[in-house]
Design an enzyme around this catalytic site. Structure first.
Site, PDB file in Angstrom:
ATOM      1  N   LYS A  57      28.608 118.747  17.743  1.00 19.83           N
ATOM      2  CA  LYS A  57      27.512 119.256  18.113  1.00 19.83           C
ATOM      3  C   LYS A  57      26.978 120.445  18.348  1.00 19.83           C
ATOM      4  O   LYS A  57      26.555 121.243  17.871  1.00 19.83           O
ATOM      5  CB  LYS A  57      26.208 118.429  18.673  1.00 19.83           C
ATOM      6  CG  LYS A  57      24.827 118.636  19.119  1.00 19.83           C
ATOM      7  CD  LYS A  57      24.547 117.572  19.807  1.00 19.83           C
ATOM      8  CE  LYS A  57      22.799 118.130  20.432  1.00 19.83           C
ATOM      9  NZ  LYS A  57      22.228 117.144  20.577  1.00 19.83           N
ATOM     10  N   PHE A  60      29.337 109.509  25.063  1.00 21.13           N
ATOM     11  CA  PHE A  60      28.377 109.056  24.524  1.00 21.13           C
ATOM     12  C   PHE A  60      28.242 108.468  22.991  1.00 21.13           C
ATOM     13  O   PHE A  60      28.839 110.358  22.546  1.00 21.13           O
ATOM     14  CB  PHE A  60      27.327 108.652  25.274  1.00 21.13           C
ATOM     15  CG  PHE A  60      26.026 108.133  24.677  1.00 21.13           C
ATOM     16  CD1 PHE A  60      25.868 106.947  24.643  1.00 21.13           C
ATOM     17  CD2 PHE A  60      25.078 108.733  24.106  1.00 21.13           C
ATOM     18  CE1 PHE A  60      25.278 106.589  24.319  1.00 21.13           C
ATOM     19  CE2 PHE A  60      23.954 108.412  23.183  1.00 21.13           C
ATOM     20  CZ  PHE A  60      23.890 106.933  23.032  1.00 21.13           C
ATOM     21  N   GLN A  61      28.724 107.956  22.370  1.00 20.44           N
ATOM     22  CA  GLN A  61      28.198 107.696  21.137  1.00 20.44           C
ATOM     23  C   GLN A  61      30.187 109.283  20.345  1.00 20.44           C
ATOM     24  O   GLN A  61      30.164 108.670  19.134  1.00 20.44           O
ATOM     25  CB  GLN A  61      27.401 108.071  20.073  1.00 20.44           C
ATOM     26  CG  GLN A  61      26.366 107.510  20.832  1.00 20.44           C
ATOM     27  CD  GLN A  61      24.903 107.699  19.925  1.00 20.44           C
ATOM     28  OE1 GLN A  61      24.543 108.570  19.534  1.00 20.44           O
ATOM     29  NE2 GLN A  61      24.151 105.882  19.180  1.00 20.44           N
ATOM     30  N   GLU A 100      23.016 103.289   7.754  1.00 24.46           N
ATOM     31  CA  GLU A 100      23.978 103.514   7.159  1.00 24.46           C
ATOM     32  C   GLU A 100      24.809 103.382   5.611  1.00 24.46           C
ATOM     33  O   GLU A 100      25.465 104.820   5.373  1.00 24.46           O
ATOM     34  CB  GLU A 100      24.311 105.173   8.031  1.00 24.46           C
ATOM     35  CG  GLU A 100      23.781 105.983   9.080  1.00 24.46           C
ATOM     36  CD  GLU A 100      23.656 104.857  10.444  1.00 24.46           C
ATOM     37  OE1 GLU A 100      23.613 103.355  10.237  1.00 24.46           O
ATOM     38  OE2 GLU A 100      23.173 105.554  10.948  1.00 24.46           O
ATOM     39  N   MET A 110      30.649  82.333  -5.652  1.00 22.51           N
ATOM     40  CA  MET A 110      31.746  83.121  -5.590  1.00 22.51           C
ATOM     41  C   MET A 110      32.451  82.107  -4.870  1.00 22.51           C
ATOM     42  O   MET A 110      33.860  81.395  -5.627  1.00 22.51           O
ATOM     43  CB  MET A 110      32.094  84.368  -5.967  1.00 22.51           C
ATOM     44  CG  MET A 110      33.097  84.892  -6.814  1.00 22.51           C
ATOM     45  SD  MET A 110      33.548  84.053  -8.223  1.00 22.51           S
ATOM     46  CE  MET A 110      33.550  85.595  -9.235  1.00 22.51           C
TER      47      MET A 110
HETATM   48  C1  TPP Z   1      30.765  92.645   2.360  1.00 22.62           C
HETATM   49  C2  TPP Z   1      31.652  91.089   1.755  1.00 22.62           C
HETATM   50  N1  TPP Z   1      31.865  90.301   2.574  1.00 22.62           N
HETATM   51  C3  TPP Z   1      32.503  88.828   1.542  1.00 22.62           C
HETATM   52  C4  TPP Z   1      32.871  89.140   0.654  1.00 22.62           C
HETATM   53  C5  TPP Z   1      33.262  87.791   0.165  1.00 22.62           C
HETATM   54  N2  TPP Z   1      32.508  87.522  -0.607  1.00 22.62           N
HETATM   55  C6  TPP Z   1      32.900  87.799  -2.241  1.00 22.62           C
HETATM   56  S1  TPP Z   1      31.987  86.977  -3.693  1.00 22.62           S
HETATM   57  C7  TPP Z   1      30.919  86.353  -1.903  1.00 22.62           C
HETATM   58  C8  TPP Z   1      29.920  85.018  -2.765  1.00 22.62           C
HETATM   59  C9  TPP Z   1      28.851  86.532  -3.104  1.00 22.62           C
HETATM   60  O1  TPP Z   1      27.237  85.546  -2.699  1.00 22.62           O
HETATM   61  P1  TPP Z   1      26.149  86.008  -3.548  1.00 22.62           P
HETATM   62  O2  TPP Z   1      25.725  87.303  -3.089  1.00 22.62           O
HETATM   63  O3  TPP Z   1      25.040  85.001  -2.824  1.00 22.62           O
HETATM   64  O4  TPP Z   1      26.224  85.417  -4.749  1.00 22.62           O
HETATM   65  P2  TPP Z   1      27.096  84.924  -6.199  1.00 22.62           P
HETATM   66  O5  TPP Z   1      28.360  84.294  -6.212  1.00 22.62           O
HETATM   67  O6  TPP Z   1      26.649  83.771  -6.050  1.00 22.62           O
HETATM   68  O7  TPP Z   1      26.803  85.314  -7.583  1.00 22.62           O
HETATM   69  C10 TPP Z   1      31.775  86.631  -1.290  1.00 22.62           C
HETATM   70  C11 TPP Z   1      31.359  85.842   0.495  1.00 22.62           C
HETATM   71  C12 TPP Z   1      32.435  89.925   0.005  1.00 22.62           C
HETATM   72  N3  TPP Z   1      32.827  90.469  -1.186  1.00 22.62           N
HETATM   73  N4  TPP Z   1      32.160  91.555   0.332  1.00 22.62           N
END
Ligand code: TPP
Length: 562
Positions: A164, A114-115, A52, A472
């Site tokens: 529902k 439920f749910q 979803e 990052m």
């Molecule tokens: C849902 C979610 N969880 C955690 C983060 C924190 N976060 C920001 S950038 C990042 C790393 C992203 O890694 P990747 O997808 O491999 O991309 P890259 O930075 O290597 O290009 C994380 C964990 C986020 N922005 N969104």
């Protein structure tokens, strides 16, 4: 005489009246009457997602690309809670979205049925409006109200929770949502009382020596490209585009400067710090843009053009606030602004420009990939990026020439956004290629949606910038946590075989000389395709403003951690 219909049928009819053609969703117990009615309404195409969250992101992507509200549907409980990240993403980026959730029957609400979850309570802070529909007689109006609220003013998500038994309840169909199909994303024309502020703004624009325009998402939402361009060309004022403002101004234009903020170019941030006037249009001066607020553009007066009055003065002190639709306000402002130029100031900014720091030591560079993409598509494509380092490269290295061709989760920064959002974009824009560009982390958050693309024939081209890390976060660990790479190395499956398992073409690119051929092969395939780019593992995004620092304190190279 009006015919009696079930609530589910009324829901479908009301959606059709709102001009809805596409729904992204996933069935379950509390929404079954709606799914039972759906086949009677072939005008409503339903795309069955695999999670979803993806339904909400796909609806968000569809809305951003088409300008029409996106619609997602889920059952109660876990179905509804799975929508939450997508709804919050749309809320932060002002996407008009209508989320419809099934709820347990009215008599069971509040009994831990439920749910059962209180999805109204959960989503109240992340929607413009959430409403439990308590009787079938309210249903059609509730749908029309939801679309009106999602579209009007500053757009955003609305949730309708439909028990529902309300879906099964019968009522006479009265129909009639006349006049509700208002054009999206438009505000009203600037009212006369703004006249004084407009004159004052025009006076400041005429007198400033170092003025800048900062253009945000509001330009795209209000379709104010022509007005923005006219303002810039008439005054010679350079234009900065924020992350969500990218593609609001052609990047080949001599007045385009680039992106500001945490990963903005040094000359852009320096120009901000030296400016004596900032004309902020449709942006909220968030912390990723301003850096340390106390040290942000200290010498600048600020003209802030914003649809949402509560944004004016929220983050930066404003000299002149102009509340209204960006297009209408700019149109009115243009009547008062005189022709001028800013040649000396532009030359000064030019002297701030630094050569790009490439942290690539011979490996596959994002720049090469994005240039190849630009050339292979002749710039005719929409790019949907995920969140992380690649997002910054995609923002900075592709030269966007056409409006609204860069789509990303700017406010919430939601990893996993790109792949499902790109499905919505591709369905809204069937005549051009749509690329979802993700990191190896974010891709793995919603890669299950390839199955949806295959089943529904949605031709998204997926690129993974695989660096083996949550890049990052690893970069922050390198600079601010003494290189302690805690929980950032990330394993990936063999993406070529993974693509094969879904029956789509998969490519792996390891060297620069393979990029062009593979990009073209992926584009030539009539359907979804997956390309993995093995980029350098510890490449960094430069420049970078450390958290809490001002725009004047960029880190520009690896030297700091050497
Ligand atoms: C849902 C979610 N969880 C955690 C983060 C924190 N976060 C920001 S950038 C990042 C790393 C992203 O890694 P990747 O997808 O491999 O991309 P890259 O930075 O290597 O290009 C994380 C964990 C986020 N922005 N969104």
């Amino acid at each position: 005489m009006a015919e009696p219909l079930t609530g589910a049928q009324i829901l479908c009819r009301a959606l059709l009246e709102e001009g809805v053609e596409l729904l992204f969703g996933y069935p379950g117990g509390a929404i079954m009457p709606f799914y039972h009615a759906l086949p009677e309404y072939p005008g409503l195409r339903h795309v069955l997602v695999r999670h979803e969250q993806a339904a909400a992101h796909a609806a968000d992507g569809y809305a951003r690309a088409s300008g029409q509200p996106g619609v997602c549907v889920a059952t109660s409980g876990p179905g509804a809670t799975n929508l939450v990240t997508g709804i919050a993403t749309a809320h932060m980026d002002n996407t008009p979205l209508v989320a419809i959730t099934g709820q347990v029957p009215r008599a069971m609400i509040g009994r831990d049925a439920f749910q059962e979850t209180d999805i109204i309570g959960i989503t109240q802070p992340i929607t413009k409006h959430s409403r439990l529909v308590e009787d079938v007689e309210e249903l059609a109006d509730a749908v029309h109200e939801a679309f009106a609220v999602a579209r009007e003013g500053r757009p955003g998500p609305v949730l309708l929770d439909v028990p529902k038994d309300v879906q099964n309840q019968k009522a006479e169909w009265g129909g009639g949502a006349e006049g509700r199909n208002a054009p999206p994303f438009r505000g009203s024309a600037a009212p006369p009382q703004l006249q004084f502020a407009l004159v004052e703004a025009a006076r400041l624009i005429g007198r400033a020596e170092r003025p800048l325009i900062m253009a945000g998402h509001g330009i795209i939402l209000s379709d104010a490209y022509a007005e923005l361009r006219e303002l810039a060309e008439r005054t010679g004022i350079p234009v900065i585009t924020t992350l969500l403002g990218i593609s609001a101004f052609p990047e080949s234009h001599p007045l385009h400067l680039g992106m500001p903020g945490m990963h903005g170019e040094v000359h852009v941030n320096r120009a901000i710090q030296q400016a004596d006037l900032i004309i902020g249009i449709g942006l909220r001066f968030d912390d990723r843009v301003t850096g340390n607020l106390a040290a942000f553009a200290r010498g600048a007066k600020v003209i802030h053009i914003e649809l949402d009055a509560s944004e004016i003065g929220k983050n930066v002190p404003v000299t002149v606030g102009l509340v209204g639709d960006a297009r209408a306000i700019l149109g009115a402002l243009l009547e008062a602004v005189e022709r001028r130029h800013c040649d000396a100031w532009r030359a000064e900014i030019e002297s701030f420009v630094r050569p790009r720091v490439e942290s690539f030591k011979g490996g596959l560079s994002p720049e090469g990939i994005l240039v190849a993409l630009e050339e292979a598509t002749a710039g005719r494509c929409t790019i949907v990026s995920d969140v992380g380092q690649h997002q910054m490269w995609v923002a900075k290295l592709f030269r966007y020439q056409r409006p609204n061709t860069h789509i990303t989760s700017g406010g919430l920064g939601t990893m996993g956004f790109a792949v499902p959002a790109a499905m919505g974009v591709a369905l809204a824009r069937p005549n051009e290629p749509v690329w979802a560009i993700s990191g190896d982390g974010g891709f793995q958050m919603n890669m299950q949606e390839i199955a949806t693309m295959v089943q529904e024939r949605i031709p998204v081209k997926m690129a993974i910038f695989n660096n083996g890390y949550l890049g990052m976060v690893r970069q922050w660990q390198q600079f601010f946590h003494g290189r302690r790479y805690s929980a950032t190395p990330i394993w990936s499956p063999d993406y070529v075989r993974f693509a094969e398992a879904y029956g789509i073409p998969g490519f792996r690119v390891e060297r620069a000389d393979q990029v062009d051929g593979v990009v073209r092969a992926a584009l030539a395939h009539d359907g979804p395709a997956l390309v993995e780019f093995l980029i350098e593992q510890e490449a960094n995004v430069f420049p970078m403003i450390p958290p809490g620092a001002s725009l004047s304190e960029p880190i520009e190279s690896e030297a700091v951690t050497a």
